[in-house]
Design a protein around this motif. Structure first.
Motif, mmCIF file in Angstrom:
data_model
loop_
_atom_site.group_PDB
_atom_site.id
_atom_site.type_symbol
_atom_site.label_atom_id
_atom_site.label_comp_id
_atom_site.label_asym_id
_atom_site.label_seq_id
_atom_site.Cartn_x
_atom_site.Cartn_y
_atom_site.Cartn_z
ATOM 1 N N VAL A 1 2.164 40.091 171.895
ATOM 2 C CA VAL A 1 1.281 39.312 171.005
ATOM 3 C C VAL A 1 0.600 40.171 169.945
ATOM 4 O O VAL A 1 0.204 39.674 168.883
ATOM 5 C CB VAL A 1 0.182 38.553 171.788
ATOM 6 N N LEU A 2 0.472 41.463 170.219
ATOM 7 C CA LEU A 2 -0.234 42.347 169.286
ATOM 8 C C LEU A 2 0.570 42.588 168.005
ATOM 9 O O LEU A 2 0.011 42.971 166.976
ATOM 10 C CB LEU A 2 -0.541 43.683 169.969
ATOM 11 N N ALA A 3 1.876 42.336 168.074
ATOM 12 C CA ALA A 3 2.751 42.607 166.925
ATOM 13 C C ALA A 3 2.359 41.797 165.692
ATOM 14 O O ALA A 3 2.485 42.282 164.563
ATOM 15 C CB ALA A 3 4.205 42.320 167.304
ATOM 16 N N ASN A 4 1.899 40.580 165.900
ATOM 17 C CA ASN A 4 1.541 39.721 164.763
ATOM 18 C C ASN A 4 0.075 39.283 164.818
ATOM 19 O O ASN A 4 -0.261 38.176 164.398
ATOM 20 C CB ASN A 4 2.456 38.485 164.737
ATOM 21 N N GLU B 1 2.452 30.925 175.244
ATOM 22 C CA GLU B 1 3.906 31.069 175.388
ATOM 23 C C GLU B 1 4.363 32.515 175.260
ATOM 24 O O GLU B 1 5.556 32.805 175.348
ATOM 25 C CB GLU B 1 4.632 30.223 174.317
ATOM 26 N N GLU B 2 3.439 33.420 175.000
ATOM 27 C CA GLU B 2 3.820 34.819 174.757
ATOM 28 C C GLU B 2 3.212 35.749 175.807
ATOM 29 O O GLU B 2 2.406 35.338 176.636
ATOM 30 C CB GLU B 2 3.375 35.237 173.346
ATOM 31 N N GLY C 1 -1.718 37.139 175.868
ATOM 32 C CA GLY C 1 -0.671 36.166 176.140
ATOM 33 C C GLY C 1 -1.070 35.256 177.288
ATOM 34 O O GLY C 1 -2.138 35.412 177.900
ATOM 35 N N GLY C 2 -0.199 34.315 177.617
ATOM 36 C CA GLY C 2 -0.456 33.386 178.714
ATOM 37 C C GLY C 2 -0.461 34.068 180.072
ATOM 38 O O GLY C 2 -0.918 33.496 181.059
ATOM 39 N N ASP C 3 0.035 35.328 180.109
ATOM 40 C CA ASP C 3 0.093 36.068 181.368
ATOM 41 C C ASP C 3 -1.208 36.807 181.689
ATOM 42 O O ASP C 3 -1.361 37.370 182.772
ATOM 43 C CB ASP C 3 1.254 37.072 181.341
#
Length: 306
Positions: free
Chosen positions: A101-104, A75-76, A49-51
């Motif tokens: 993010v790993l969900a999809n 954004e995730e 993700g962006g983090d």
């Protein structure tokens, strides 16, 4: 020799009887990459993700990790796992799992990765692991797969479909028993090898690792350590050392895999000495050589029965 590594890049928060970490960088592919790059460059396939810290990505690049295959969803949030280890350091309780993010995650193999000769599939959804194999136009020289009991519980058919496509499967001892339905690890190995892999590695944590191939068996001990701070990532570190050595030497014989098991065990023994990837960032080639020598001394003996 191109080594492609697939897996999670994530955040962990860990509590052990000996300390506690704040949110730190983890994930199977992160640990594997930090270890494998001691031997060979790595091409990474993952999602963050962006983090996820930019300095972490820069550090991996500096180590020789190609990040073209890492998707960044600005954004995730990145995958997050929090756990608490018991006093024996082998059992743990999961406190928080946030897939984010790993969900999809739908991995995409870049064109520059099509020269893949060694493929390391870190623990992920079996269908995601399989999709990477299917995207490669030419089968790699060696495909190594790590998996876990969660997939055995929730999607056994998907898991077996992927297992049938790989050359080396890595599981721990309880997972080997669950997957095979056999208590004896020798019988479990025979059952699992009939599912498709040519080699099986059974990780036994502080009790070492076993390598099975046809009717051959090799056992490598774990190094007795005075302090174990954090076992998180030890299995992935082991996998990174194992595949890194094989990719460097280009030799996938049973004899060379025995060496790869020792190298993987040596790197795993470093990993547990500090939280997260901290120790893996500090060690030098000399440190690794010295640790491997300790393993050699641990198991070497002369015997005379006369």
């Amino acid at each position: 020799m191109s080594l492609v590594v697939v897996g999670s890049m994530a955040f962990d928060a860990i509590e052990t009887p000996f300390g506690k970490s704040d949110k730190i960088v983890g994930g199977a592919a992160t640990y594997i990459a930090w270890c494998a790059t001691n031997f060979t460059p790595v091409k990474q396939i993952s999602i963050v993700g962006g983090d996820f810290p930019a300095e972490e990505l820069s550090a991996l690049k500096a180590r020789g990790v190609d990040l073209e295959g890492v998707q960044i969803k600005k954004e995730e949030k990145s995958f997050f796992w929090s756990g608490r280890y018991h006093m024996d350091m082998n059992s743990r309780d999961t406190l928080i799992t946030e897939l984010n993010v790993l969900a999809n995650f739908e991995p995409k193999v870049p064109e520059s990765y099509q020269d893949c000769e060694f493929l390391m599939l870190g623990n992920l959804v079996p269908s995601v692991q399989r999709s990477v194999i299917e995207q490669l136009r030419q089968r790699p020289k060696l495909i190594v797969m790590d998996t876990m009991n969660f997939w055995m519980d929730t999607m056994p058919e998907e898991l077996e479909k992927t297992i049938a496509m790989v050359d080396v499967l890595m599981v721990n001892d309880s997972e080997a028993r669950q997957l095979s339905g056999q208590y004896s690890l020798v019988k479990a190995a025979a059952t699992i090898l009939r599912m498709g892999p040519k080699f099986l590695v059974i990780k036994k944590g502080e009790h070492g690792a076993l390598l099975f191939h046809d009717n051959k068996v090799f056992f490598a001990p774990a190094l007795p350590l005075e302090e174990v701070f954090d076992p998180t990532g030890a299995g992935d570190t082991f996998a990174g050392g194992f595949i890194g050595h094989l990719a460097k030497t280009k030799d996938i014989s049973f004899e060379n895999m025995k060496t790869a098991i020792i190298i993987g065990s040596a790197l795993a023994s470093f990993c547990v000495e500090k939280f997260g990837t901290a120790k893996l960032r500090e060690i030098s080639a000399n440190d690794i050589t010295e640790r491997i020598e300790e393993f050699v001394q641990l198991v070497h003996f002369d015997i005379n029965l006369k």
